[in-house]
Motif scaffolding. Structure first.
Motif, PDB file in Angstrom:
ATOM      1  N   SER A  82      -5.270 -10.442   4.247  1.00 22.46           N
ATOM      2  CA  SER A  82      -6.443  -9.622   3.924  1.00 22.46           C
ATOM      3  C   SER A  82      -6.268  -8.234   4.540  1.00 22.46           C
ATOM      4  N   GLU A  83      -6.930  -7.260   3.931  1.00 23.37           N
ATOM      5  CA  GLU A  83      -6.800  -5.890   4.432  1.00 23.37           C
ATOM      6  C   GLU A  83      -7.302  -5.769   5.864  1.00 23.37           C
ATOM      7  N   LEU A  87      -5.108  -4.649   9.107  1.00 22.30           N
ATOM      8  CA  LEU A  87      -5.516  -3.521   9.935  1.00 22.30           C
ATOM      9  C   LEU A  87      -5.577  -3.936  11.398  1.00 22.30           C
ATOM     10  N   SER A  88      -6.183  -5.087  11.676  1.00 23.50           N
ATOM     11  CA  SER A  88      -6.313  -5.554  13.049  1.00 23.50           C
ATOM     12  C   SER A  88      -4.954  -5.746  13.712  1.00 23.50           C
ATOM     13  N   GLN A 165     -11.486   9.003   5.622  1.00 16.28           N
ATOM     14  CA  GLN A 165     -11.780   7.597   5.317  1.00 16.28           C
ATOM     15  C   GLN A 165     -10.757   6.702   6.017  1.00 16.28           C
ATOM     16  N   SER A 166     -10.623   6.939   7.301  1.00 15.86           N
ATOM     17  CA  SER A 166      -9.611   6.231   8.083  1.00 15.86           C
ATOM     18  C   SER A 166     -10.237   5.602   9.318  1.00 15.86           C
ATOM     19  N   VAL A 167      -9.504   4.641   9.881  1.00 16.88           N
ATOM     20  CA  VAL A 167      -9.978   3.836  10.999  1.00 16.88           C
ATOM     21  C   VAL A 167      -8.942   3.855  12.108  1.00 16.88           C
ATOM     22  N   SER A 168      -9.414   3.980  13.334  1.00 16.26           N
ATOM     23  CA  SER A 168      -8.536   3.884  14.498  1.00 16.26           C
ATOM     24  C   SER A 168      -9.016   2.747  15.392  1.00 16.26           C
ATOM     25  N   LEU A 169      -8.070   1.951  15.877  1.00 12.79           N
ATOM     26  CA  LEU A 169      -8.357   0.845  16.788  1.00 12.79           C
ATOM     27  C   LEU A 169      -7.804   1.221  18.150  1.00 12.79           C
ATOM     28  N   GLY A 170      -8.697   1.330  19.134  1.00 12.94           N
ATOM     29  CA  GLY A 170      -8.337   1.969  20.387  1.00 12.94           C
ATOM     30  C   GLY A 170      -7.625   1.129  21.413  1.00 12.94           C
ATOM     31  N   VAL A 171      -7.705  -0.202  21.315  1.00 18.91           N
ATOM     32  CA  VAL A 171      -7.065  -1.048  22.323  1.00 18.91           C
ATOM     33  C   VAL A 171      -6.253  -2.144  21.637  1.00 18.91           C
ATOM     34  N   ALA A 172      -5.387  -2.787  22.411  1.00 17.72           N
ATOM     35  CA  ALA A 172      -4.538  -3.845  21.867  1.00 17.72           C
ATOM     36  C   ALA A 172      -5.338  -5.112  21.601  1.00 17.72           C
ATOM     37  N   MET A 174      -7.088  -6.147  19.121  1.00 21.55           N
ATOM     38  CA  MET A 174      -8.361  -6.126  18.410  1.00 21.55           C
ATOM     39  C   MET A 174      -8.271  -7.004  17.157  1.00 21.55           C
ATOM     40  N   ARG A 175      -9.392  -7.580  16.799  1.00 23.85           N
ATOM     41  CA  ARG A 175      -9.468  -8.406  15.593  1.00 23.85           C
ATOM     42  C   ARG A 175     -10.873  -8.225  15.016  1.00 23.85           C
ATOM     43  N   ILE A 176     -10.948  -7.550  13.892  1.00 19.17           N
ATOM     44  CA  ILE A 176     -12.242  -7.271  13.281  1.00 19.17           C
ATOM     45  C   ILE A 176     -12.693  -8.495  12.492  1.00 19.17           C
ATOM     46  N   ASP A 177     -13.901  -8.915  12.761  1.00 23.18           N
ATOM     47  CA  ASP A 177     -14.494 -10.086  12.105  1.00 23.18           C
ATOM     48  C   ASP A 177     -15.714  -9.614  11.309  1.00 23.18           C
ATOM     49  N   LEU A 178     -15.624  -9.673   9.988  1.00 25.96           N
ATOM     50  CA  LEU A 178     -16.698  -9.208   9.115  1.00 25.96           C
ATOM     51  C   LEU A 178     -17.556 -10.352   8.600  1.00 25.96           C
ATOM     52  N   GLY A 179     -17.463 -11.510   9.270  1.00 20.39           N
ATOM     53  CA  GLY A 179     -18.189 -12.683   8.807  1.00 20.39           C
ATOM     54  C   GLY A 179     -19.692 -12.513   8.793  1.00 20.39           C
ATOM     55  N   GLY A 180     -20.225 -11.573   9.570  1.00 21.02           N
ATOM     56  CA  GLY A 180     -21.669 -11.389   9.621  1.00 21.02           C
ATOM     57  C   GLY A 180     -22.202 -10.346   8.674  1.00 21.02           C
ATOM     58  N   ILE A 181     -21.328  -9.789   7.812  1.00 25.06           N
ATOM     59  CA  ILE A 181     -21.783  -8.715   6.927  1.00 25.06           C
ATOM     60  C   ILE A 181     -21.103  -8.720   5.556  1.00 25.06           C
ATOM     61  N   ALA A 182     -19.879  -9.255   5.474  1.00 28.30           N
ATOM     62  CA  ALA A 182     -19.115  -9.154   4.227  1.00 28.30           C
ATOM     63  C   ALA A 182     -19.741  -9.950   3.085  1.00 28.30           C
TER      64      ALA A 182
END
Length: 348
Positions: A82-83, A87-88, A165-172, A174-182
Motif C-alpha cells: 500500500s502507498e 511511505l512509512s 503535496q509532499s510528506v516528511s517523516l521526521g523520525v525512524a 514511523m508507521r502511519i495507521d489510517l484505520g481510524g479515518i480511511a
C-alpha cells in the motif's frame, strides 16, 4: 438542552441502517430501492439507492466500489504494497515524499482532527497499533515494548507541504495507521461517485459507518438506528439521516485484559495504552471522514474532555455512554438535537 437520548440510558451505540422507511407523508415505493453489497476494507460495504434505472445503478455502484478498492490499496495498514506503508518504510525521510491525491487528503484531514482533539487522534500511532495487535493475538502484555515504540509516535513528526503535496517523516520507525479515518474517506468517495452519476438519493454503509445523500422520496431521511448493550438486539432509538454521516466506536469485541485492567483496541496516542474506560461513542458529522476520525478521538477523550474539544466543531455532534462504577452514564454534545434536525429532510 435535554438530551434526545435521555430515556435510553442503556445504549451501546452500534449503528444500524434500515431500508424500511418510516411513514411520513408517503412511502417510497419498495421497487425503487436498489441495493448491492461487496466485501471491502475488512467488512461488508452496502450501497442502497432510491432509483429507478437498474442498469445505471449497476454502472454507478461498480464505479463506487472501484473507488473504494483504490483507496484501500492506498491506505491499508495490512497490505505491504500500500502507498501508506511504502511511505512509512522510508522513515526518516531525507527529502519530502510526494503522495497521491487520496493519501494527501486523508493526511490533511487527520492532522486537522489531531490538532482539534488535542492529540487524541493521531495517525502516527502505527508502531503502537502493531504492538497492541500482537498483545491481543497472543493474550500477553509487555510495557517495555510500548515504551520502545513511543519515540516513533507523534503528529509533530509528520510534516505536510501543501505547495508540493509532499510528506516528511521526521523520525525512524514511523508507521502511519489510517484505520481510524480511511474507511470514512472511502465511504465519502463512494457516495460522491454515486452523486456524479446522477444517483442523489443514496446511502453507503461500511460495517455500520454510514453516509447518506438526499432522503428517499417521501421520507424524512434514511432510518438509522442505535442499538442497545447487545448490538444484536433491535435498536433502541431510530432517527432519520439526510446529507450527513454517522459512525460508532466501542470496545465490545476487541480488548485485552491484563492484571485486572481492560484495555480497548482503541489507543490513546498520548499515553501509548488502550483506553481503559468502557465506552461507546456515536458521532454524527457532515461527512463520514469526520465522523470516523472523531469517533476514535472522542472515545479517547471521554465525556470529561469531549465538550471542550467540540466547542468549535459545529459540523460534529455526539452521544456517548461510559461505564462509571459499573453503571452506564450518558453524555451528549449540546448541539446534537439541532444537528439531527438540520440533517432531516423536509416532509413532502
Amino acid at each position: 438542552m435535554p438530551s434526545p437520548f435521555s430515556n435510553y440510558c442503556f445504549v451501546w451505540g452500534a449503528i444500524l441502517a434500515y431500508l424500511g422507511m418510516a411513514g411520513t407523508t408517503s412511502i417510497a415505493a419498495e421497487s425503487s430501492l436498489l441495493s448491492v453489497s461487496q466485501p471491502h476494507m475488512g467488512t461488508i460495504v452496502r450501497i442502497v439507492a432510491d432509483y429507478d434505472d437498474v442498469e445505471k445503478f449497476q454502472k454507478a455502484t461498480n464505479e463506487a466500489f472501484q473507488r473504494i478498492r483504490e483507496i484501500e490499496q492506498i491506505c491499508s495498514d495490512y497490505r505491504s504494497d500500500s502507498e501508506v506503508l511504502q511511505l512509512s518504510a522510508k522513515s526518516p525521510t531525507t527529502t519530502p515524499q510526494r503522495v497521491s491525491d487520496d493519501l494527501w487528503n486523508v493526511l490533511v484531514e487527520a492532522q486537522s482532527v489531531n490538532q482539534q482533539s488535542h492529540g487524541a487522534f493521531d495517525v502516527t500511532l502505527g508502531p503502537l497499533t502493531k504492538e497492541w495487535r500482537r498483545f491481543r493475538r497472543r493474550s500477553e502484555f509487555d510495557a517495555e515494548r510500548i515504551e520502545a515504540a513511543r519515540p516513533a509516535v507523534g503528529a509533530k513528526h509528520l510534516t505536510l507541504d501543501e505547495k508540493q503535496q509532499s510528506v516528511s517523516l521526521g523520525v525512524a520507525n514511523m508507521r502511519i495507521d489510517l484505520g481510524g479515518i480511511a474507511k470514512g474517506y472511502a465511504i465519502d468517495a463512494a457516495l460522491n461517485t454515486l452523486t456524479r452519476n446522477g444517483i442523489t438519493r443514496a446511502l453507503v454503509d461500511a460495517g455500520g459507518d454510514i453516509a447518506a445523500s438526499d432522503a428517499p422520496r417521501g421520507e424524512l431521511g434514511w432510518k438509522v438506528g442505535i442499538s442497545g448493550l447487545n448490538p444484536k438486539d433491535p435498536p433502541i432509538l431510530v432517527s432519520h439521516l439526510a446529507n450527513g454521516a454517522v459512525a460508532t466506536s466501542g470496545d465490545a469485541y476487541q480488548f485485552l485484559e491484563h492484571n485486572g485492567k481492560r484495555y480497548s483496541h482503541i489507543l490513546d496516542p498520548r499515553t501509548g495504552y488502550g483506553v481503559e474506560h468502557r465506552a461507546t461513542v456515536t458521532v454524527f458529522a457532515t461527512n463520514a471522514t469526520l465522523a470516523d476520525a472523531w469517533a476514535s478521538a472522542l472515545t479517547v477523550l471521554g465525556p470529561d474532555q469531549a465538550g471542550e474539544a467540540l466547542q468549535k466543531q459545529p459540523a460534529v455532534a455526539t452521544w456517548m455512554e461510559v461505564l462509571v462504577d459499573e453503571k452506564p452514564v450518558s453524555w451528549t454534545s449540546p448541539n446534537l438535537g439541532a444537528w439531527l434536525k438540520a440533517h432531516m429532510a423536509e416532509a413532502e
